[in-house]
Scaffold this active site. Structure first.
Site, mmCIF file in Angstrom:
data_model
loop_
_atom_site.group_PDB
_atom_site.id
_atom_site.type_symbol
_atom_site.label_atom_id
_atom_site.label_comp_id
_atom_site.label_asym_id
_atom_site.label_seq_id
_atom_site.Cartn_x
_atom_site.Cartn_y
_atom_site.Cartn_z
ATOM 1 N N THR A 101 32.452 42.562 25.162
ATOM 2 C CA THR A 101 32.571 42.574 26.631
ATOM 3 C C THR A 101 33.788 43.377 27.084
ATOM 4 O O THR A 101 33.709 44.158 28.041
ATOM 5 C CB THR A 101 32.757 41.128 27.145
ATOM 6 N N VAL A 102 34.905 43.170 26.379
ATOM 7 C CA VAL A 102 36.148 43.844 26.809
ATOM 8 C C VAL A 102 36.082 45.343 26.492
ATOM 9 O O VAL A 102 36.416 46.187 27.339
ATOM 10 C CB VAL A 102 37.380 43.198 26.138
ATOM 11 N N LYS A 139 45.880 37.702 20.707
ATOM 12 C CA LYS A 139 46.993 36.733 20.723
ATOM 13 C C LYS A 139 47.182 36.063 19.365
ATOM 14 O O LYS A 139 48.299 35.772 18.953
ATOM 15 C CB LYS A 139 46.746 35.675 21.804
ATOM 16 N N GLU A 189 49.567 43.436 26.594
ATOM 17 C CA GLU A 189 49.499 42.788 27.907
ATOM 18 C C GLU A 189 48.273 41.869 28.037
ATOM 19 O O GLU A 189 48.336 40.810 28.664
ATOM 20 C CB GLU A 189 49.448 43.881 28.995
ATOM 21 N N GLY A 199 30.157 30.790 29.284
ATOM 22 C CA GLY A 199 30.806 31.758 28.384
ATOM 23 C C GLY A 199 32.323 31.767 28.480
ATOM 24 O O GLY A 199 32.967 32.713 28.040
ATOM 25 N N GLU A 206 36.022 29.534 23.914
ATOM 26 C CA GLU A 206 36.028 30.293 22.666
ATOM 27 C C GLU A 206 34.839 29.829 21.817
ATOM 28 O O GLU A 206 34.262 28.765 22.075
ATOM 29 C CB GLU A 206 37.326 30.012 21.880
ATOM 30 N N ASP A 215 44.886 27.649 21.938
ATOM 31 C CA ASP A 215 44.837 28.938 22.637
ATOM 32 C C ASP A 215 46.069 29.066 23.548
ATOM 33 O O ASP A 215 46.749 30.096 23.566
ATOM 34 C CB ASP A 215 43.524 29.013 23.450
ATOM 35 N N LYS A 246 49.471 31.763 23.293
ATOM 36 C CA LYS A 246 49.953 32.579 24.414
ATOM 37 C C LYS A 246 51.400 32.211 24.759
ATOM 38 O O LYS A 246 52.237 33.080 25.033
ATOM 39 C CB LYS A 246 49.031 32.390 25.619
ATOM 40 N N GLY A 272 37.752 37.362 30.692
ATOM 41 C CA GLY A 272 36.624 38.159 31.199
ATOM 42 C C GLY A 272 36.805 39.628 30.871
ATOM 43 O O GLY A 272 37.941 40.105 30.689
HETATM 44 N N1 HSE Z 1 39.131 30.949 25.912
HETATM 45 C C1 HSE Z 1 40.176 31.571 26.653
HETATM 46 C C2 HSE Z 1 40.288 30.834 27.985
HETATM 47 C C3 HSE Z 1 39.847 33.036 26.860
HETATM 48 O O1 HSE Z 1 39.500 29.942 28.259
HETATM 49 O O2 HSE Z 1 41.191 31.110 28.744
HETATM 50 C C4 HSE Z 1 41.036 33.913 27.069
HETATM 51 O O3 HSE Z 1 41.975 33.845 26.057
#
Ligand code: HSE
Length: 437
Positions: free
Chosen positions: A14-15, A107, A131, A189, A192, A203, A207, A304
């Site tokens: 997607t990215v 990350k 970033e 979606g 993860e 997650d 970060k 996204g």
């Molecule tokens: N699974 C992560 C979230 C996606 O829900 O923010 C972005 O790192």
């Protein structure tokens, strides 16, 4: 015309597809802003046949990302495969060692190998930009590394996981169960592949580890972070928080304390009138407290395709302009080891929900145990079951909600252990930390 910046992209999900589309759409503007065109000249993905909705015909195809990373015809290697291991790790190392700048949204890779990769980048005098790894479109890395280069950060905290914020928002607004909201997040979606990674706070921790390094000049160290997820949060907690003037958010917090740097991820009560409490759904937000300025809060889409691609492209643009900052804001040799403040020494307010036996002396017994730890109560609420006497979920028990003034984590743990031994409650107490904001 000035030589274009030649980009190789590994990972066209997607990215990657959004990045290819954005580079095409912004071509003229990027050339004007960077002083040279940006061209994606090579790509690598698992399946060549898959239709990704973007035109890949003019790009050289690689089946092996490491081969792409070493291609002498690219200047920048963009890693969008994810994962802390191979092939991402070897490909990024190879690109840096061969003198190519790297842009990544990964990350996990940086949280685990960030310092070593930064050393490699510095040795080759190239950029390692990431970033998109935190808060996707929110320019938090640049804000910490460049925008606040002349400030001392005291605290940074944020909503860094869209899935958790979506779940908590739905539970609060629609009065739905945790399980139902998680299922919806997966269907949309947001979560993860392994939702445990989101809902158990890992997650967010990855970060936070990157932001803490930039904010405090420390080596990235995920092991220094205390982590609790949102799986124990009940609709009753969200309703009580609402009545008391709070919202519950999964926050990642890194703060300077006299004991060292406290880094923690846990469900947190934030005042409803704070900026961070307004952030709903999958949106992310980060607040920074720094010397001499009022807190800065950045809010935006944290996941996204388009949001993540926007951050990746801004990193590529920096390379095109020849701007190379040390990945963690200072040369890696100057990053210090984290002096970790122990969680038991955490000081703050607490929300405590107990199922208390509905018998004379229960409240006095709880109050005594709290007083023994010098815990002072801001409020105490006992709820009566709506219908008839005290016989709701736990037989003969009533929910009691306590809000403490600032106290120590250790004191709260000791007091609740003593309350448990006194057999005046049933089940485990629910404890949610309150963040001052
Ligand atoms: N699974 C992560 C979230 C996606 O829900 O923010 C972005 O790192």
């Amino acid at each position: 015309m000035t030589k274009p910046l030649r980009v190789g992209v590994a990972g066209i999900g997607t990215v990657g597809a959004a990045l290819i589309a954005q580079v095409a759409a912004q071509r003229a503007q990027l050339t004007a802003r960077c002083g040279r065109p940006i061209e994606i000249v090579a790509v690598c993905a698992r399946s060549k046949a898959k239709n990704r909705g973007v035109d890949l015909k003019k790009m050289k195809w690689f089946a092996d990302p490491v081969e792409l990373a070493g291609d002498p015809n690219i200047d920048v290697f963009v890693e969008l495969m994810g994962g802390s291991g191979d092939p991402a790790k070897t490909a990024v190392e190879f690109a840096l060692a061969s003198g190519k700048s790297v842009v990544t949204a990964n990350k996990a890779l940086l949280a685990k190998h960030g310092v070593k990769l930064a050393q490699l980048a510095e040795k080759s005098c190239v950029a390692l930009n990431y970033e998109a790894a935190v808060g996707a479109a929110i320019p938090i890395i640049k804000t910490l590394r460049e925008g606040l280069a002349g400030n001392s950060v005291d605290r940074i905290y944020g909503i860094l996981n869209g899935t958790c914020n979506y779940i908590l928002t739905r539970m609060e607004q629609e009065k739905l169960s945790f399980a139902d909201c998680l299922k919806q997040a997966q269907q949309l979606g947001y979560a993860e592949a392994d939702p445990a990674f989101d809902i158990e706070g890992h997650d967010t921790a990855q970060k936070l580890s990157l932001m803490a390094s930039l904010a405090f000049g420390t080596k990235v160290d995920q092991s220094a972070i205390y982590v609790e997820g949102i799986t124990s949060i009940d609709a009753a907690d969200l309703a009580a928080a609402d009545e008391l003037g709070y919202r519950v958010k999964l926050l990642g917090v890194a703060v300077k304390t006299p004991q060292g740097i406290e880094q923690r991820v846990h469900p947190t009560m934030v005042r409803k009138d704070s900026a961070i409490a307004q952030v709903m759904g999958v949106t992310n937000a980060v607040t920074i407290d720094a010397d001499g300025i009022n807190p800065i809060t950045l809010i935006g889409p944290g996941a996204g395709g388009a949001a993540t691609a926007s951050a990746v492209l801004s990193d590529i643009a920096d390379v095109a302009r020849g701007q190379t900052a040390p990945p963690f804001g200072r040369p890696s040799a100057l990053l210090t080891s984290v002096r970790k403040a122990p969680m038991q020494r955490h000081e703050g307010g607490y929300y405590i929900r107990l199922m208390a036996r509905d018998k004379p002396g229960t409240a006095a017994s709880i109050a005594t145990r709290l007083a023994e730890q010098e815990i002072s109560l801001e409020s105490i609420v006992q709820r009566h079951p709506k219908d008839g006497p005290s016989t709701d979920t736990a037989k003969g028990s009533v929910p009691v909600i306590l809000i403490t003034y600032a106290t120590s984590e250790d004191g709260v743990r000791k007091a609740l252990a003593a309350v448990g031994r006194d057999k005046v409650i049933s089940g485990r107490p629910q404890v949610i930390r309150i963040e001052k904001n």
